[in-house]
Design an enzyme around this catalytic site. Sequence first.
Site, PDB file in Angstrom:
ATOM      1  N   HIS A 282      37.903  38.241  35.157  1.00 14.36           N
ATOM      2  CA  HIS A 282      38.684  39.480  35.118  1.00 14.36           C
ATOM      3  C   HIS A 282      38.815  40.159  36.465  1.00 14.36           C
ATOM      4  CE1 HIS A 282      38.847  39.544  30.735  1.00 14.36           C
ATOM      5  NE2 HIS A 282      37.684  38.923  30.826  1.00 14.36           N
ATOM      6  N   ARG A 283      38.297  39.514  37.487  1.00 13.30           N
ATOM      7  CA  ARG A 283      38.297  40.191  38.770  1.00 13.30           C
ATOM      8  C   ARG A 283      39.719  40.414  39.288  1.00 13.30           C
ATOM      9  NH1 ARG A 283      33.856  37.257  41.389  1.00 13.30           N
ATOM     10  NH2 ARG A 283      32.333  38.432  40.217  1.00 13.30           N
TER      11      ARG A 283
END
Lengths: 347, 629
Positions: A282-283
């Site tokens: 999810h970065r």
Amino acid sequence: MINKKKLYPFTAIVGQESMKKALILNIINPSLGGVLIRGEKGTAKSTAVRAFAELLPQREEVEECMFSCNPDDISSLCGDCLERYKKGEDFSKRMGNMKVIDLPVSATEDRVVGTLDIEHAIKKGEKRFEPGILAMANRNILYVDEVNLLDDHVVDVLLDSAAMGVNTIEREGISYVHPAKFILIGTMNPEEGDLRPQLLDRFGMVVDVVGEKEIDNRVEVIKRRIEYEEDSHAFALKWEENQIELREKILHAMEILKKIRCHEDMYKTAAMISIELGVDGHRADISMIKTAKTVAAFDGKLEVDKKHMIEAASLVLPHRMRRRPFEEGVVEFSKVEELIRGIKDEK
Amino acid sequence: MRNNDVYPFSAIVGQDKLKKALLINVVNPSVGGVLISGEKGTGKSTLVRGLGNLIQDMEVIELPLNATEDMLIGSIDIEKALVEGKRTINNSILMKANGNILYVDEVNLLSEAIVNSLLEVSQSGISRVEREGITFMHESLFILVGTMNPEEGGLRPQFLDRFGLFVEVLGSDDLYERINIIERRIQYEENPSLFIQQWKYEDSKIWNKIKKARELISKIVVSESMMKVASEISMKANCSGHRGEIVMIEASKAIAALYGRKNITIDDLKEASQLALPHRMRDNPPDMSESDDIEKEDNNDANNEENNIDNNDQNTPENISDDMDNDQDDDGNDENRQNDNLDSIGDSDNETIDDIGNLFKVKDLDIKPLDRKRRKGAGRRSIVKTSELQGRYVRYTFPKGKYKDIAFDATLRAAAPYQDSRNKEGLALSIKKQDIREKIREKRTGSTILFVVDASGSMGAKKRMESVKGAIMSLLNDAYQKRDSVGMIAFRKEEAELILNITRSVDLAYKKLKDLPTGGKTPLTLGLYKGYEILKNAMKRNKDIIPVLVLVTDGRGNVSIGGKEPLEEALQVSKQISIEGIQTIVIDTEQDFIQLKLAEEIAKEMGADYHKLEELKAEEILNVVRNHI
């Protein structure tokens, strides 16, 4: 040498807009996760990073603290400062310049994380921690030239600290923890080998630089370089105004950063892009939003718009495409742009 | 360090399985920890740290990758020794970890020495210190939590088995979950303390649940029938050893307790099996389609899990080979047909570029066979003791000969107890010769694998080259994880060309391999000689490398360099290579009806391991090379 040569002014670098922008965005918002600059030799990568040091703003720090602790950020104080804070002692503050700290490729692990202070141990018979490069890098910029050539175990410790903002040392009789929040800036020449995906992902942004293709621009590069070599002081003076202007723009952006609004639709788009491109984790989504807000701040706007999103996406996505070791990482950026342009305009 | 800014456990979106696995361990530490495997940026570390903050009677003790052995197991306290003249032990990581959570981020990158010490203690729960004249024993019971990114390589099987549970984490594919994740993260970063405040209540609810479950768990009685079911599941899943079912039972107890029940249900066992079995399953589980009892579903679930891990470990070469399949269907077939015709012509000057073969499926290239191999080799492959002053300092030793790399900390500790009786000449410490210790460093050195590939016309026949490329690629994939360096020489026509200098850029190797054409004569000697030169130079530059030459040929050399018989020349060079101590492997691609066995002869001369391509499935070719390293 009587007359020390001036640094080449950042604003005098011809072209390389996305590299310059990426660097600037990281000063405005140090939590963006740094930049990796990829490119062939002689594309002004190092020049830009060195020149960049001149633009770095001043900030408050605790005097005589080896980690340049921020007196206003209690949660990231080092052990010593925290103790003083708890005892209610006042910090003597001072204004300090943000610095560029070099991490040479040949650095050994103990120099990077810090080690036992041998001299002190022999003279006084006491254990004391001798800070390493990560200690100096706290609240500063950590610059690794040729980051892809770094020893594996140095990369490991670098990753640890970059992830946590903290350096934990358990070695040579020393057990110590100190803050190590830094902006990681790396340069690499992709011909000399890859960067481990793990480290790659730690960089908030990646920019690919290539030599200027336009003949006029190439001529301009040569002209300025010659002018600078002949008289660096005169050259610096000539660019002083641009430098000041940029510095002020950065300061302004830093001020308004907290006030930037971002519409829910942008979040949705970021998530959609990540799903569409199949990025790991999810970065990417989070970086995209944070970067877009910073782009808006630099633009002097208070609301993130599509243009900001596109620019942010172009910086945070290239290295995050789900890419198997042998696949060629082709970014279908047009798809990203399409998605962003598809956001409904607000009434 | 400071706990005030930790992202709250309860605020993490999704990752329910991992959360559950962590809670199970906290409720019942005899489950034996969790190994978390997953891609980057999925909140692995955040969750563990969040957990540490939520549980009020346990701490998260971190074992950083830079830890030295003495810090892990303890050593003499220098200050105490100097000031009080007492031999006491300092507070080691294992002492601090007792009764707490021991957290290792990137556990697959931990140095071998540290892993060994860790294994010892986690088996017995007791740490024995025998060093620097100190004998000391203490209890060290901890919950071992490790994270790893499988892209970076696997874990040794014994170590893997130490982890009670295994969870694979993935990013979310759900749009609204993703949006939620962004929102919360942005909120948190804007005002951490406010955010933490907002989630305090949720966190405390979880803490209460843990406390209740802990009380309940001692009252849970496991019925014999449940034990039976557990061992049946474990057996059907083809798990090695008995730890699988034991962990399963312990985990089900915690699961039941977390639900507030005193009895274990089949569902609890099912949930437990999904966490306890994936990393314990061996290859080729027996066909489970026949089973028709209640566990069937469990098995399949666990099995799916297993497949996921495989895929992940492998960076899904399945996809890669699928792509290649398609490529071949498009244009490969025609070319191959052409090649078949060319076969009879032999050394034709026609050039073809074969696709990379798709001869192996994921299962064959599974990481597990490698791990099994590694057990035999005890990790010699990737970690060598290095003689240079590079690498990670892991432990100390007594010096032999001249001092090169003094371990100051160990030296000081050795000297410390004798300070009372020594003349210190104004310094705090007097160090004598017998105190001096040296550092032992470890460096991850992959092997340097140089492929010497026959790309002559005869290799282009009958998809030979395709298979060869497929085999080489499977090794490249592995080299990527093991940090091996690879290089490639292709010999054809009149020359041997270094198409890829020794590099760690596996991407580059892949591209070169893909574009490698075949056609022309077979200058075998030239190829061998070039390979010899390249490896010799590489060895000169770095003494620590493990050089491997992989010769892929049918042995039908027909170009001479010195005017002698091509075969005779080739044998001469082969002998030279063997004298130089380069490890060699010959892969014979000869497939004609009448076999000349030339490659076999060369292999003999080099002292090489000899293999026929037919007998080499992808899995085997890897093992062949690994056996050597």
